[in-house]
Design an enzyme around this catalytic site. Structure first.
Site, PDB file in Angstrom:
ATOM      1  N   GLY A  34      -5.150 -10.276  12.382  1.00  0.00           N
ATOM      2  CA  GLY A  34      -4.516 -10.400  13.689  1.00  0.00           C
ATOM      3  C   GLY A  34      -4.364  -9.070  14.406  1.00  0.00           C
ATOM      4  N   THR A  41      -1.652  -2.290   6.864  1.00  0.00           N
ATOM      5  CA  THR A  41      -0.560  -1.309   6.925  1.00  0.00           C
ATOM      6  C   THR A  41      -1.087   0.058   6.502  1.00  0.00           C
ATOM      7  N   GLY A 176      17.819   5.991   2.877  1.00  0.00           N
ATOM      8  CA  GLY A 176      17.003   5.614   1.720  1.00  0.00           C
ATOM      9  C   GLY A 176      16.181   6.774   1.189  1.00  0.00           C
ATOM     10  N   VAL A 179      10.269   6.440  -1.431  1.00  0.00           N
ATOM     11  CA  VAL A 179       8.997   7.120  -1.178  1.00  0.00           C
ATOM     12  C   VAL A 179       8.816   7.435   0.312  1.00  0.00           C
ATOM     13  N   ILE A 180       9.058   6.447   1.169  1.00  0.00           N
ATOM     14  CA  ILE A 180       8.851   6.673   2.604  1.00  0.00           C
ATOM     15  C   ILE A 180       9.819   7.732   3.120  1.00  0.00           C
ATOM     16  N   GLY A 268      13.080   0.055   1.908  1.00  0.00           N
ATOM     17  CA  GLY A 268      12.203  -0.907   1.238  1.00  0.00           C
ATOM     18  C   GLY A 268      11.443  -1.779   2.203  1.00  0.00           C
ATOM     19  N   ARG A 269      10.488  -2.519   1.661  1.00  0.00           N
ATOM     20  CA  ARG A 269       9.665  -3.432   2.458  1.00  0.00           C
ATOM     21  C   ARG A 269       9.728  -4.826   1.856  1.00  0.00           C
ATOM     22  N   ALA A 317      -1.127   0.477  -2.322  1.00  0.00           N
ATOM     23  CA  ALA A 317      -2.454   0.126  -1.827  1.00  0.00           C
ATOM     24  C   ALA A 317      -3.435  -0.095  -2.976  1.00  0.00           C
ATOM     25  N   HIS A 441     -10.868  26.399 -17.301  1.00  0.00           N
ATOM     26  CA  HIS A 441      -9.867  27.401 -16.921  1.00  0.00           C
ATOM     27  C   HIS A 441     -10.372  28.150 -15.707  1.00  0.00           C
TER      28      HIS A 441
HETATM   29  P1  FAD Z   1      -1.270  -4.790   4.266  1.00  0.00           P
HETATM   30  O1  FAD Z   1      -1.883  -3.456   4.182  1.00  0.00           O
HETATM   31  O2  FAD Z   1       0.118  -4.888   4.770  1.00  0.00           O
HETATM   32  O3  FAD Z   1      -2.241  -5.671   5.151  1.00  0.00           O
HETATM   33  C1  FAD Z   1      -1.961  -6.971   5.516  1.00  0.00           C
HETATM   34  C2  FAD Z   1      -2.711  -7.303   6.781  1.00  0.00           C
HETATM   35  O4  FAD Z   1      -2.614  -8.698   6.989  1.00  0.00           O
HETATM   36  C3  FAD Z   1      -2.144  -6.666   8.044  1.00  0.00           C
HETATM   37  O5  FAD Z   1      -3.147  -5.951   8.724  1.00  0.00           O
HETATM   38  C4  FAD Z   1      -1.641  -7.834   8.878  1.00  0.00           C
HETATM   39  O6  FAD Z   1      -1.836  -7.657  10.260  1.00  0.00           O
HETATM   40  C5  FAD Z   1      -2.506  -8.966   8.368  1.00  0.00           C
HETATM   41  N1  FAD Z   1      -1.908 -10.288   8.504  1.00  0.00           N
HETATM   42  C6  FAD Z   1      -0.698 -10.703   8.069  1.00  0.00           C
HETATM   43  N2  FAD Z   1      -0.505 -12.008   8.322  1.00  0.00           N
HETATM   44  C7  FAD Z   1      -1.624 -12.434   8.939  1.00  0.00           C
HETATM   45  C8  FAD Z   1      -2.028 -13.688   9.479  1.00  0.00           C
HETATM   46  N3  FAD Z   1      -1.256 -14.760   9.400  1.00  0.00           N
HETATM   47  N4  FAD Z   1      -3.232 -13.755  10.083  1.00  0.00           N
HETATM   48  C9  FAD Z   1      -4.049 -12.677  10.188  1.00  0.00           C
HETATM   49  N5  FAD Z   1      -3.723 -11.473   9.694  1.00  0.00           N
HETATM   50  C10 FAD Z   1      -2.522 -11.356   9.075  1.00  0.00           C
HETATM   51  N6  FAD Z   1       0.688   2.851  -0.745  1.00  0.00           N
HETATM   52  C11 FAD Z   1       0.005   3.690  -1.545  1.00  0.00           C
HETATM   53  O7  FAD Z   1      -0.555   3.240  -2.554  1.00  0.00           O
HETATM   54  N7  FAD Z   1      -0.094   5.024  -1.251  1.00  0.00           N
HETATM   55  C12 FAD Z   1       0.494   5.559  -0.176  1.00  0.00           C
HETATM   56  O8  FAD Z   1       0.383   6.763   0.060  1.00  0.00           O
HETATM   57  C13 FAD Z   1       1.238   4.715   0.678  1.00  0.00           C
HETATM   58  N8  FAD Z   1       1.843   5.199   1.769  1.00  0.00           N
HETATM   59  C14 FAD Z   1       2.530   4.360   2.595  1.00  0.00           C
HETATM   60  C15 FAD Z   1       3.169   4.901   3.697  1.00  0.00           C
HETATM   61  C16 FAD Z   1       3.878   4.087   4.548  1.00  0.00           C
HETATM   62  C17 FAD Z   1       4.564   4.685   5.747  1.00  0.00           C
HETATM   63  C18 FAD Z   1       3.934   2.678   4.297  1.00  0.00           C
HETATM   64  C19 FAD Z   1       4.663   1.781   5.233  1.00  0.00           C
HETATM   65  C20 FAD Z   1       3.305   2.144   3.201  1.00  0.00           C
HETATM   66  C21 FAD Z   1       2.611   2.982   2.330  1.00  0.00           C
HETATM   67  N9  FAD Z   1       1.983   2.488   1.190  1.00  0.00           N
HETATM   68  C22 FAD Z   1       1.306   3.339   0.359  1.00  0.00           C
HETATM   69  C23 FAD Z   1       2.009   1.065   0.837  1.00  0.00           C
HETATM   70  C24 FAD Z   1       0.680   0.394   1.255  1.00  0.00           C
HETATM   71  O9  FAD Z   1       0.480   0.581   2.637  1.00  0.00           O
HETATM   72  C25 FAD Z   1       0.730  -1.086   0.920  1.00  0.00           C
HETATM   73  O10 FAD Z   1       1.035  -1.265  -0.439  1.00  0.00           O
HETATM   74  C26 FAD Z   1      -0.636  -1.731   1.203  1.00  0.00           C
HETATM   75  O11 FAD Z   1      -1.014  -1.569   2.541  1.00  0.00           O
HETATM   76  C27 FAD Z   1      -0.601  -3.222   0.851  1.00  0.00           C
HETATM   77  O12 FAD Z   1      -1.844  -3.781   1.107  1.00  0.00           O
HETATM   78  P2  FAD Z   1      -2.022  -5.323   1.473  1.00  0.00           P
HETATM   79  O13 FAD Z   1      -3.485  -5.510   1.657  1.00  0.00           O
HETATM   80  O14 FAD Z   1      -1.315  -6.140   0.483  1.00  0.00           O
HETATM   81  O15 FAD Z   1      -1.262  -5.539   2.855  1.00  0.00           O
HETATM   82  P1  NAI Z   2      11.751   2.336  -1.701  1.00  0.00           P
HETATM   83  O1  NAI Z   2      12.029   1.088  -2.415  1.00  0.00           O
HETATM   84  O2  NAI Z   2      10.805   3.340  -2.276  1.00  0.00           O
HETATM   85  O3  NAI Z   2      13.119   3.124  -1.465  1.00  0.00           O
HETATM   86  C1  NAI Z   2      14.201   2.568  -0.780  1.00  0.00           C
HETATM   87  C2  NAI Z   2      15.430   3.426  -1.039  1.00  0.00           C
HETATM   88  O4  NAI Z   2      16.456   2.996  -0.166  1.00  0.00           O
HETATM   89  C3  NAI Z   2      15.953   3.303  -2.462  1.00  0.00           C
HETATM   90  O5  NAI Z   2      16.211   4.583  -2.954  1.00  0.00           O
HETATM   91  C4  NAI Z   2      17.217   2.464  -2.284  1.00  0.00           C
HETATM   92  O6  NAI Z   2      18.189   2.732  -3.264  1.00  0.00           O
HETATM   93  C5  NAI Z   2      17.674   2.923  -0.902  1.00  0.00           C
HETATM   94  N1  NAI Z   2      18.563   1.991  -0.195  1.00  0.00           N
HETATM   95  C6  NAI Z   2      18.487   0.634  -0.160  1.00  0.00           C
HETATM   96  N2  NAI Z   2      19.488   0.146   0.612  1.00  0.00           N
HETATM   97  C7  NAI Z   2      20.206   1.201   1.077  1.00  0.00           C
HETATM   98  C8  NAI Z   2      21.340   1.343   1.926  1.00  0.00           C
HETATM   99  N3  NAI Z   2      21.955   0.288   2.439  1.00  0.00           N
HETATM  100  N4  NAI Z   2      21.804   2.570   2.201  1.00  0.00           N
HETATM  101  C9  NAI Z   2      21.174   3.665   1.668  1.00  0.00           C
HETATM  102  N5  NAI Z   2      20.093   3.597   0.856  1.00  0.00           N
HETATM  103  C10 NAI Z   2      19.609   2.379   0.572  1.00  0.00           C
HETATM  104  O7  NAI Z   2      11.293   1.883  -0.241  1.00  0.00           O
HETATM  105  P2  NAI Z   2      10.560   2.654   0.932  1.00  0.00           P
HETATM  106  O8  NAI Z   2      10.692   4.121   0.793  1.00  0.00           O
HETATM  107  O9  NAI Z   2      11.030   2.003   2.173  1.00  0.00           O
HETATM  108  O10 NAI Z   2       9.038   2.279   0.684  1.00  0.00           O
HETATM  109  C11 NAI Z   2       8.603   0.914   0.730  1.00  0.00           C
HETATM  110  C12 NAI Z   2       7.387   0.716  -0.112  1.00  0.00           C
HETATM  111  O11 NAI Z   2       6.266   1.393   0.427  1.00  0.00           O
HETATM  112  C13 NAI Z   2       7.593   1.206  -1.511  1.00  0.00           C
HETATM  113  O12 NAI Z   2       7.609   0.073  -2.362  1.00  0.00           O
HETATM  114  C14 NAI Z   2       6.430   2.061  -1.830  1.00  0.00           C
HETATM  115  O13 NAI Z   2       5.761   1.598  -2.967  1.00  0.00           O
HETATM  116  C15 NAI Z   2       5.504   1.973  -0.619  1.00  0.00           C
HETATM  117  N6  NAI Z   2       5.112   3.332  -0.254  1.00  0.00           N
HETATM  118  C16 NAI Z   2       4.337   4.032  -1.124  1.00  0.00           C
HETATM  119  C17 NAI Z   2       4.000   5.328  -0.857  1.00  0.00           C
HETATM  120  C18 NAI Z   2       3.202   6.075  -1.856  1.00  0.00           C
HETATM  121  O14 NAI Z   2       2.657   5.453  -2.756  1.00  0.00           O
HETATM  122  N7  NAI Z   2       3.076   7.396  -1.731  1.00  0.00           N
HETATM  123  C19 NAI Z   2       4.420   6.011   0.359  1.00  0.00           C
HETATM  124  C20 NAI Z   2       5.280   5.178   1.175  1.00  0.00           C
HETATM  125  C21 NAI Z   2       5.572   3.897   0.878  1.00  0.00           C
END
Ligand code: FAD
Ligand code: NAI
Length: 462
Positions: A34, A41, A176, A179-180, A268-269, A317, A441
């Site tokens: 969509g 994401t 929070g 990670v984010i 969180g997500r 991802a 090394h």
């Molecule tokens: P998504 O990537 O969320 O993709 C789902 C897709 O489905 C979307 O494009 C959406 O538009 C589409 N969709 C949903 N419903 C419908 C529908 N009904 N019809 C058509 N399309 C639809 N993970 C890592 O491993 N390393 C990182 O460094 C990392 N950094 C991140 C940083 C941030 C800021 C965020 C928010 C996340 C990060 N993540 C990271 C997490 C990672 O982005 C997700 O775990 C990953 O994108 C999940 O993949 P997915 O394919 O399950 O879903």
């Molecule tokens: P997260 O689950 O990593 O962290 C959320 C944090 O918020 C926790 O420490 C939690 O205790 C805290 N929290 C929850 N409720 C709260 C409140 N009411 N007040 C204060 N603190 C509170 O979630 P985040 O950072 O939003 O990331 C979401 C997902 O995206 C993660 O599951 C992560 O795996 C993925 N991600 C991965 C990345 C990577 O692999 N480098 C980078 C960014 C995101």
């Protein structure tokens, strides 16, 4: 309408990788997405743009703090925020276009629009109903909301808004310490913002190795981030372009306020399933709103599968990608497999933080006898030369068999180094196997070998 072997809903790393694998296996494949661009994401508002901003802001930090020490003198660079965002957008475009190219190359149809599933074998997009022998839901996740906190994506933002702020805030409150929060908090701290992280728990990055948590927090504090721990955010209010965050310190039961230009909500997500029609189909869900799947990623409705953030497990991802490949194999009648015990996690701050497998805490809880091999980057010549000697490698191995059970790294290139341990774990290696492997090394990876040596008679350089 064409009939497909597989229709995948969502073109994130789960969906697009699954589609490519399906096509490689000879299945007629379509993906419904969509969003305007492919990549989900991860490529649009997640992994890739956040890493671009981390890279740019880290480069600034190097210029400001380390260049002069190496005899590189001159005016330190100033920040052109618009250009930095344009660079980030270019990186996104290059990556999302790359997936479009891969779709064409593999003859995968992109059905543009939002999908619903009126019945098994049918996918509705707008007025069109497409037929598919198998449907794979890869609809991903969205930011979780917090009671009392209203996001306007300008002053109070999720990660999506934080990747395109109008200007660099002077002050940023991050709700929070996950990670984010820590990745994007680091970006803005390096760009000059005063960053305060408000965390509910007494530790940052819950679930991570305790020693890493403490070292990581100490290093981030040294980098200028302020932490308010054990604090439950009650509400946020926006007035005159500024935000006020009210939080309660849990131990003292006292209420406090903090003001900032911008507030990033990073608590969180949650799985995204809106509009799919899962209720009507009778698809079983977990209490946390994830789609329940069996060992073959199939839901309770035959022919409907789910992968990635929308099912249980870490929202990463590469976990989504691995499930995408495995589900494709299952659909093609093969034996897809994901080893959930060996999924690395990486935080892309400086230093990076990486982990795989068990933590000391989880092994203690399990009652498993283990040994610890630890090596500080201080003893690694390359790290010292590169101003990157903060941190350590820690390997956990079974006390009796020496089999590697987990690894935790905080330090330079931790996100790359961890894969040496992942491969070793996939092969069921012992710490001695790693220790006996010649490492070039001077490399950071020598620290991994030294930690493996520390599981035996001891490291050489400490
Ligand atoms: P998504 O990537 O969320 O993709 C789902 C897709 O489905 C979307 O494009 C959406 O538009 C589409 N969709 C949903 N419903 C419908 C529908 N009904 N019809 C058509 N399309 C639809 N993970 C890592 O491993 N390393 C990182 O460094 C990392 N950094 C991140 C940083 C941030 C800021 C965020 C928010 C996340 C990060 N993540 C990271 C997490 C990672 O982005 C997700 O775990 C990953 O994108 C999940 O993949 P997915 O394919 O399950 O879903
Ligand atoms: P997260 O689950 O990593 O962290 C959320 C944090 O918020 C926790 O420490 C939690 O205790 C805290 N929290 C929850 N409720 C709260 C409140 N009411 N007040 C204060 N603190 C509170 O979630 P985040 O950072 O939003 O990331 C979401 C997902 O995206 C993660 O599951 C992560 O795996 C993925 N991600 C991965 C990345 C990577 O692999 N480098 C980078 C960014 C995101």
């Amino acid at each position: 309408m064409a009939t497909y072997d597989v229709i995948i809903i969502g073109a994130g790393p789960g969906g697009y990788v699954c589609a490519i694998r399906c096509a490689q296996l000879g299945l007629k494949t379509a993906v419904v997405e969509g969003r305007e661009t492919l990549g989900g994401t991860c490529l649009n508002v997640g992994c890739i743009p956040s890493k671009a901003l981390l890279h740019a802001s880290h480069s600034l930090h190097e210029a400001q703090h380390n260049f002069a020490k190496m005899g590189l003198k001159g005016k330190s660079p100033s920040v052109d925020w618009k250009q930095m965002l344009a660079y980030k957008d270019e990186v996104i475009e290059g990556n999302t276009k790359g997936i479009e190219f891969l779709f064409k190359k593999n003859k995968i149809d992109w059905i543009k629009g939002w999908a619903s599933i009126p019945a098994a074998g049918k996918v509705q997009v707008g007025d069109d109903t497409h037929e598919a022998k198998n449907i794979i839901i890869a609809s991903g996740s969205e930011p979780a909301s917090l009671p009392g906190v209203e996001v306007d994506e300008k002053t109070v933002v999720t990660s999506t808004g934080a990747l395109e702020l109008g200007k660099i805030p002077k002050s940023l409150v991050v709700i929070g310490a996950g990670v984010i929060g820590l990745e994007l908090g680091s970006v803005y701290a390096r760009l000059g913002a005063e960053v305060t992280v408000v965390e509910f728990l007494d530790v940052i990055t819950p679930g991570m190795d305790g020693e890493v948590q403490k070292t990581f927090q100490r290093i981030l504090k040294k980098q200028g981030l302020t932490f308010v721990m054990g604090a439950a955010v009650q509400k946020t209010e926006i007035a005159r372009g500024k935000a006020k965050v009210t939080y309660k310190l849990l131990k003292k039961d006292t209420e406090h306020e903090i003001e900032a230009d911008t507030v990033l909500v990073a608590t969180g997500r949650k799985p995204y399933t809106a509009g799919l029609g899962l209720d009507k189909l009778g698809i079983e869900m977990t209490q946390r709103g994830q789609i329940k799947v069996g060992k073959d990623w199939q839901t309770n409705v035959p022919g409907i599968y789910a992968i990635g953030d929308v099912i249980e497990g870490p929202m990463l991802a590469h976990k989504a990608e691995d499930e995408g490949m495995a589900a494709a194999e299952q659909v093609a009648g093969k034996h897809g497999h994901v080893n959930y015990g060996v999924i690395p996690g990486v935080i892309y701050t400086t230093p990076e933080v990486a982990n795989v497998g068990a933590t000391e805490e989880s092994l203690k809880a399990e009652g498993r006898a283990y040994k610890v091999g630890k090596f500080m980057f201080m003893g690694n010549g390359r790290a010292k030369a590169n101003f990157a000697s903060d941190g350590f490698v820690k390997i956990l191995a079974d006390k009796e068999t020496d089999r590697i059970l987990g690894a935790h790294i905080i330090g330079p290139a931790a996100g790359e180094l961890i894969h040496e341990v992942c491969v070793a774990m996939e092969f069921g290696a012992s710490a001695e196997d790693l220790a006996l492997t010649c490492h070039a090394h001077p490399t950071y990876s020598e620290a991994v070998r030294e930690a493996a040596l520390a599981c035996g008679d001891g490291p050489i350089h400490s």
